[in-house]
Design a protein around this motif. Structure first.
Motif, short mmCIF file in Angstrom:
data_model
loop_
_atom_site.label_atom_id
_atom_site.label_comp_id
_atom_site.label_asym_id
_atom_site.label_seq_id
_atom_site.Cartn_x
_atom_site.Cartn_y
_atom_site.Cartn_z
N VAL A 102 -16.46 -64.38 -4.15
CA VAL A 102 -15.64 -64.25 -4.64
C VAL A 102 -14.25 -65.03 -4.60
CG1 VAL A 102 -13.93 -61.86 -5.52
CG2 VAL A 102 -16.68 -61.20 -4.92
N ASN A 103 -14.60 -65.07 -3.09
CA ASN A 103 -13.01 -65.72 -2.77
C ASN A 103 -13.09 -67.41 -2.35
OD1 ASN A 103 -11.00 -63.39 -2.95
ND2 ASN A 103 -12.09 -63.03 -1.08
N ALA A 104 -14.93 -67.79 -3.06
CA ALA A 104 -14.70 -69.12 -2.01
C ALA A 104 -14.31 -70.24 -3.57
CB ALA A 104 -16.23 -69.17 -2.32
N GLY A 105 -14.51 -69.30 -4.14
CA GLY A 105 -13.34 -70.97 -5.28
C GLY A 105 -12.30 -70.48 -5.02
N TRP A 106 -11.22 -70.26 -4.01
CA TRP A 106 -9.94 -70.13 -4.20
C TRP A 106 -9.69 -71.16 -2.30
CZ3 TRP A 106 -5.93 -67.55 -1.41
CH2 TRP A 106 -6.68 -66.42 -0.66
N ARG A 131 -12.29 -71.68 0.19
CA ARG A 131 -13.63 -72.53 0.63
C ARG A 131 -12.74 -74.08 -0.03
NH1 ARG A 131 -19.10 -69.22 0.28
NH2 ARG A 131 -18.64 -67.49 0.87
N GLY A 132 -12.48 -75.43 1.28
CA GLY A 132 -12.77 -76.61 1.02
C GLY A 132 -11.01 -76.59 0.45
N ASN A 133 -10.45 -75.74 1.03
CA ASN A 133 -9.22 -75.98 0.75
C ASN A 133 -8.52 -75.20 1.57
OD1 ASN A 133 -6.22 -75.98 -0.59
ND2 ASN A 133 -7.24 -74.72 -2.39
N PRO A 134 -7.81 -76.24 2.73
CA PRO A 134 -6.76 -75.54 3.64
C PRO A 134 -5.96 -75.08 3.62
CG PRO A 134 -7.91 -78.16 4.25
CD PRO A 134 -7.94 -77.58 2.64
N GLU A 135 -4.92 -75.78 2.63
CA GLU A 135 -3.36 -74.55 2.19
C GLU A 135 -3.85 -73.74 1.51
OE1 GLU A 135 -1.45 -77.33 -0.84
OE2 GLU A 135 -1.45 -78.52 1.25
N ALA A 136 -4.69 -72.85 1.20
CA ALA A 136 -5.26 -72.01 0.43
C ALA A 136 -5.75 -70.90 1.78
CB ALA A 136 -6.18 -71.87 -0.74
N LEU A 137 -6.56 -71.65 2.59
CA LEU A 137 -7.19 -70.92 4.22
C LEU A 137 -6.11 -70.22 4.71
CD1 LEU A 137 -9.98 -70.02 5.00
CD2 LEU A 137 -10.11 -71.96 6.32
N ALA A 138 -4.66 -71.18 4.87
CA ALA A 138 -3.91 -70.81 6.27
C ALA A 138 -3.22 -70.15 5.25
CB ALA A 138 -3.15 -72.21 6.17
N TYR A 139 -2.66 -70.59 4.14
CA TYR A 139 -1.92 -68.64 3.14
C TYR A 139 -2.81 -68.31 3.26
CZ TYR A 139 -0.08 -66.28 -0.44
OH TYR A 139 0.03 -64.96 -0.87
N ALA A 140 -4.46 -67.62 3.30
CA ALA A 140 -4.70 -66.34 3.15
C ALA A 140 -4.72 -66.01 4.99
CB ALA A 140 -5.63 -66.54 2.51
N ALA A 141 -4.94 -66.41 5.73
CA ALA A 141 -5.36 -66.84 7.01
C ALA A 141 -3.69 -66.16 7.21
CB ALA A 141 -5.31 -67.46 7.96
N SER A 142 -2.62 -66.40 7.15
CA SER A 142 -1.19 -66.11 7.48
C SER A 142 -0.83 -64.57 6.90
CB SER A 142 -0.28 -66.54 7.02
OG SER A 142 0.12 -66.81 5.22
N ARG A 143 -1.20 -64.33 5.91
CA ARG A 143 -1.45 -62.62 5.18
C ARG A 143 -1.73 -61.44 6.69
NH1 ARG A 143 0.21 -62.41 -0.50
NH2 ARG A 143 -0.09 -60.27 -0.37
N HIS A 144 -2.46 -61.99 7.34
CA HIS A 144 -2.53 -60.85 8.66
C HIS A 144 -2.63 -61.06 9.72
CE1 HIS A 144 -6.93 -61.66 5.88
NE2 HIS A 144 -6.13 -60.65 5.15
#
Length: 241
Positions: A183-187, A189-202
């Motif tokens: 469900v979250n793969a689209g935004w 996986r393969g998007n380092p900026e989005a992954l960093a943002y998501a990680a920062s929320r935790h």
């Protein structure tokens, strides 16, 4: 052998929950809405102690058929995991009436009436686990209607825990954070900026794994959780602390 029903168990968190409960010795009824191949793969991985049942929880007739099929499969449903749900990321001004209705049909109405219909099969000391979300405890206008559905489920959990408490049936929420699923793969996986943002929320500075949520569900479904009810087990990795 005890039996568990896991809704939305073909992929993602539901798949991980089904596999974990099977590992813990449960026979698992694997519900799915559309992807029969994914559900059958879960059944293959579990083996003889699993069966796949198609039902879209947003369709009342499907909910009724699922409840009937569960009753055909077992006289006793020891654990119900209400995992199936759909999500959307739309703010108030962008949400459509159709989208809003679909969200509540699957995430709230389907969950409510499936629980009611299988409740006669749940024995004293049984377990009900509802998968909610960390967005239910924060302001998340990006997905306002989705957040509202999870808030509704939390209220449902609280009331049902009070009602079923005398029977020793526990009812709890497990609230995931941002998890590495299809469900979250689209935004992510393969998007380092989005992954960093998501990680920062935790607070743990990473996104979660489906297996980590399954571990919490397994605890809520276990005898060790016999004195926990009407509450939310937060599995957000310290989301938005």
């Amino acid at each position: 052998m005890k039996t568990a029903l896991v809704t939305g168990a073909g992929r993602g968190i539901g798949r991980a929950i089904a596999l974990r409960l099977a590992k813990d010795g449960f026979r698992v009824i694997v519900n799915y809405a559309r992807d029969s191949a994914a559900a059958e793969e879960v059944v293959r991985l579990i083996g003889a102690n699993a069966v796949a049942v198609r039902a879209d929880l947003g369709v009342p007739e499907d909910v009724a058929r699922l409840a009937e099929r569960v009753a055909d499969e077992t006289d006793v449903l020891d654990v119900l995991v209400n995992n199936a749900g759909i999500g959307t990321s739309k703010p108030l001004v962008q949400e459509t009436e159709e989208g809003y209705d679909r969200l509540f049909a699957v995430n709230v109405k389907g969950l409510f009436f499936l629980t009611r219909q299988v409740l006669p099969l749940i024995p004293d000391g049984g377990r009900i686990v509802n998968i909610t979300s960390g967005v239910a405890r924060i302001a998340f206008p990006e997905a306002i209607a989705y957040s509202m559905t999870k808030g509704a489920v939390q209220v449902f959990t609280l009331a049902l825990a009070k009602e079923l408490g005398p029977r020793g049936i526990t009812v709890n929420n497990v609230a995931p954070g941002i998890i590495d699923t299809d469900v979250n793969a689209g935004w992510l996986r393969g998007n380092p900026e989005a992954l960093a943002y998501a990680a920062s929320r935790h607070a743990l500075n990473r996104i979660g794994l489906p297996e980590e949520i399954a571990n919490v569900v397994a605890f809520a479904a276990s005898p060790e959780a016999s004195f926990i009810t009407g509450t939310t087990l937060d599995a957000t990795g310290g989301g938005n602390l």
